[in-house]
Motif scaffolding. Sequence first.
Motif, PDB file in Angstrom:
ATOM      1  N   THR A  54       0.828  -1.213   0.000  1.00 32.45           N
ATOM      2  CA  THR A  54       0.000   0.000   0.000  1.00 32.45           C
ATOM      3  C   THR A  54       0.857   1.256   0.000  1.00 32.45           C
ATOM      4  OG1 THR A  54      -1.711  -1.211   1.223  1.00 32.45           O
ATOM      5  CG2 THR A  54      -1.878   1.182   1.175  1.00 32.45           C
ATOM      6  N   GLN A  55       1.932   1.233   0.785  1.00 31.91           N
ATOM      7  CA  GLN A  55       2.852   2.376   0.793  1.00 31.91           C
ATOM      8  C   GLN A  55       3.393   2.646  -0.618  1.00 31.91           C
ATOM      9  OE1 GLN A  55       3.526   4.384   3.266  1.00 31.91           O
ATOM     10  NE2 GLN A  55       3.484   3.315   5.224  1.00 31.91           N
ATOM     11  N   LEU A  56       3.774   1.574  -1.316  1.00 30.62           N
ATOM     12  CA  LEU A  56       4.315   1.732  -2.665  1.00 30.62           C
ATOM     13  C   LEU A  56       3.268   2.271  -3.627  1.00 30.62           C
ATOM     14  CD1 LEU A  56       6.431  -1.556  -2.939  1.00 30.62           C
ATOM     15  CD2 LEU A  56       7.273   0.772  -2.574  1.00 30.62           C
ATOM     16  N   LEU A  57       2.024   1.793  -3.494  1.00 29.39           N
ATOM     17  CA  LEU A  57       0.956   2.267  -4.376  1.00 29.39           C
ATOM     18  C   LEU A  57       0.679   3.755  -4.158  1.00 29.39           C
ATOM     19  CD1 LEU A  57      -1.585  -0.705  -4.177  1.00 29.39           C
ATOM     20  CD2 LEU A  57      -0.097  -0.105  -6.096  1.00 29.39           C
ATOM     21  N   VAL A  58       0.618   4.163  -2.900  1.00 29.28           N
ATOM     22  CA  VAL A  58       0.367   5.574  -2.598  1.00 29.28           C
ATOM     23  C   VAL A  58       1.547   6.429  -3.044  1.00 29.28           C
ATOM     24  CG1 VAL A  58      -0.093   7.242  -0.762  1.00 29.28           C
ATOM     25  CG2 VAL A  58      -1.174   4.987  -0.692  1.00 29.28           C
ATOM     26  N   TYR A  59       2.767   5.923  -2.833  1.00 24.74           N
ATOM     27  CA  TYR A  59       3.964   6.654  -3.234  1.00 24.74           C
ATOM     28  C   TYR A  59       3.978   6.920  -4.736  1.00 24.74           C
ATOM     29  CZ  TYR A  59       8.883   7.664  -4.143  1.00 24.74           C
ATOM     30  OH  TYR A  59      10.063   8.242  -4.575  1.00 24.74           O
ATOM     31  N   ASN A  60       3.469   5.955  -5.505  1.00 18.98           N
ATOM     32  CA  ASN A  60       3.439   6.105  -6.965  1.00 18.98           C
ATOM     33  C   ASN A  60       2.184   6.802  -7.473  1.00 18.98           C
ATOM     34  OD1 ASN A  60       5.867   4.547  -8.258  1.00 18.98           O
ATOM     35  ND2 ASN A  60       5.172   3.244  -6.595  1.00 18.98           N
ATOM     36  N   GLY A  61       1.364   7.327  -6.575  1.00 18.31           N
ATOM     37  CA  GLY A  61       0.228   8.140  -6.972  1.00 18.31           C
ATOM     38  C   GLY A  61      -0.990   7.389  -7.452  1.00 18.31           C
ATOM     39  N   VAL A  62      -1.085   6.084  -7.154  1.00 15.72           N
ATOM     40  CA  VAL A  62      -2.251   5.315  -7.587  1.00 15.72           C
ATOM     41  C   VAL A  62      -3.497   5.808  -6.847  1.00 15.72           C
ATOM     42  CG1 VAL A  62      -3.264   3.011  -7.729  1.00 15.72           C
ATOM     43  CG2 VAL A  62      -0.816   3.334  -8.152  1.00 15.72           C
ATOM     44  N   TYR A  63      -3.374   6.056  -5.549  1.00 16.40           N
ATOM     45  CA  TYR A  63      -4.422   6.700  -4.778  1.00 16.40           C
ATOM     46  C   TYR A  63      -3.763   7.307  -3.558  1.00 16.40           C
ATOM     47  CZ  TYR A  63      -4.487   2.608  -1.652  1.00 16.40           C
ATOM     48  OH  TYR A  63      -4.152   1.614  -0.781  1.00 16.40           O
ATOM     49  N   PHE A  93       1.557   7.684   8.920  1.00 17.33           N
ATOM     50  CA  PHE A  93       2.519   6.585   8.938  1.00 17.33           C
ATOM     51  C   PHE A  93       3.120   6.502   7.540  1.00 17.33           C
ATOM     52  CE2 PHE A  93       3.213   1.815   8.701  1.00 17.33           C
ATOM     53  CZ  PHE A  93       4.401   1.857   9.398  1.00 17.33           C
ATOM     54  N   LEU A  94       4.129   7.336   7.304  1.00 18.00           N
ATOM     55  CA  LEU A  94       4.678   7.561   5.968  1.00 18.00           C
ATOM     56  C   LEU A  94       3.572   8.066   5.046  1.00 18.00           C
ATOM     57  CD1 LEU A  94       7.142   4.533   5.579  1.00 18.00           C
ATOM     58  CD2 LEU A  94       7.642   6.878   6.272  1.00 18.00           C
ATOM     59  N   TYR A  95       3.079   7.230   4.106  1.00 14.24           N
ATOM     60  CA  TYR A  95       2.079   7.701   3.149  1.00 14.24           C
ATOM     61  C   TYR A  95       0.667   7.220   3.474  1.00 14.24           C
ATOM     62  CZ  TYR A  95       6.378   8.498   0.521  1.00 14.24           C
ATOM     63  OH  TYR A  95       7.619   8.903   0.135  1.00 14.24           O
ATOM     64  N   VAL A  96       0.494   6.432   4.540  1.00 16.20           N
ATOM     65  CA  VAL A  96      -0.818   5.869   4.865  1.00 16.20           C
ATOM     66  C   VAL A  96      -1.182   6.206   6.305  1.00 16.20           C
ATOM     67  CG1 VAL A  96      -0.501   3.998   3.204  1.00 16.20           C
ATOM     68  CG2 VAL A  96       0.154   3.645   5.588  1.00 16.20           C
ATOM     69  N   ARG A  97      -2.306   5.659   6.745  1.00 20.52           N
ATOM     70  CA  ARG A  97      -2.745   5.866   8.115  1.00 20.52           C
ATOM     71  C   ARG A  97      -2.154   4.782   9.016  1.00 20.52           C
ATOM     72  NH1 ARG A  97      -7.400   9.220   7.774  1.00 20.52           N
ATOM     73  NH2 ARG A  97      -7.447   9.224  10.043  1.00 20.52           N
ATOM     74  N   SER A  98      -1.871   5.137  10.243  1.00 20.97           N
ATOM     75  CA  SER A  98      -1.171   4.228  11.154  1.00 20.97           C
ATOM     76  C   SER A  98      -2.001   3.004  11.539  1.00 20.97           C
ATOM     77  CB  SER A  98      -0.763   4.989  12.420  1.00 20.97           C
ATOM     78  OG  SER A  98      -1.887   5.585  13.042  1.00 20.97           O
ATOM     79  N   TRP A  99      -3.317   3.089  11.415  1.00 22.39           N
ATOM     80  CA  TRP A  99      -4.167   1.962  11.797  1.00 22.39           C
ATOM     81  C   TRP A  99      -4.322   0.935  10.678  1.00 22.39           C
ATOM     82  CZ3 TRP A  99      -7.743   2.354   8.086  1.00 22.39           C
ATOM     83  CH2 TRP A  99      -8.154   3.626   7.656  1.00 22.39           C
TER      84      TRP A  99
END
Length: 223
Positions: free
Chosen positions: A169-178, A185-191
């Motif tokens: 998920t981190q990689l997907l968000v980093y690449n702008g997919v969503y 928590f970096l590019y996502v939510r901590s939970w």
Amino acid sequence: MAERETASSVSPKCRPFISSVTSQSMNLMICGVGLFLIGVFLALVVNLLQIQRTVTLFPPDVIASIFSSAWWVPPCCGTASAVIGLLCPCIDRHLGEPHKFQREWSSVMQCVAVFVGINHDSAKVDFDNNVRLCLTLAALSIGLWWTFDRSRSGFGLGVGIAFLATLVTQLLVYNGVYQYTSPDFLYVRSWLPCIFFAGGITMGNIGRQLAMHLHIFGPSKQY
């Protein structure tokens, strides 16, 4: 004449074995398809909760379903669900620890309901800060494992899934997919790892129940 020779070339002792292998393969396919469809359905429900709360945001050009979910989300979740659901009873058998705790469909349905409830809390319940929300969801996820699983294989698989799924998920968000709103928590939510952990436990229990009824990984006394 050739057909008779082919039929006679198969030893009568081998025919039950071949029939058993064919039946096992068919049951395995049925189980995999069932897990895939369940994963797709849960993905649509969970993603609908997240999007309604604007926890996740997809670009307008990838919105392509009646539940306002990106087209690739349900197939990916369905595939992951099938893999997890088949892997969990396989690990149990490899470890020699057949899972016997809460082995009935009513318990599985309750587990699914709790999993959806955890996702509902992550999207709907307002907390003062993300740390409190993360701790609450972590406690609920571990409580789900303790209530419906209590196996070492289930806990280990859940932790592994939480780690790998969060990394992807981190990689997907980093690449702008969503993207996630208010990432902490970096590019996502901590939970998010808590959700993946609970999802792994849920699909593992569904896979175990299907494997037991279809006799995929052994006799009905074990699965």
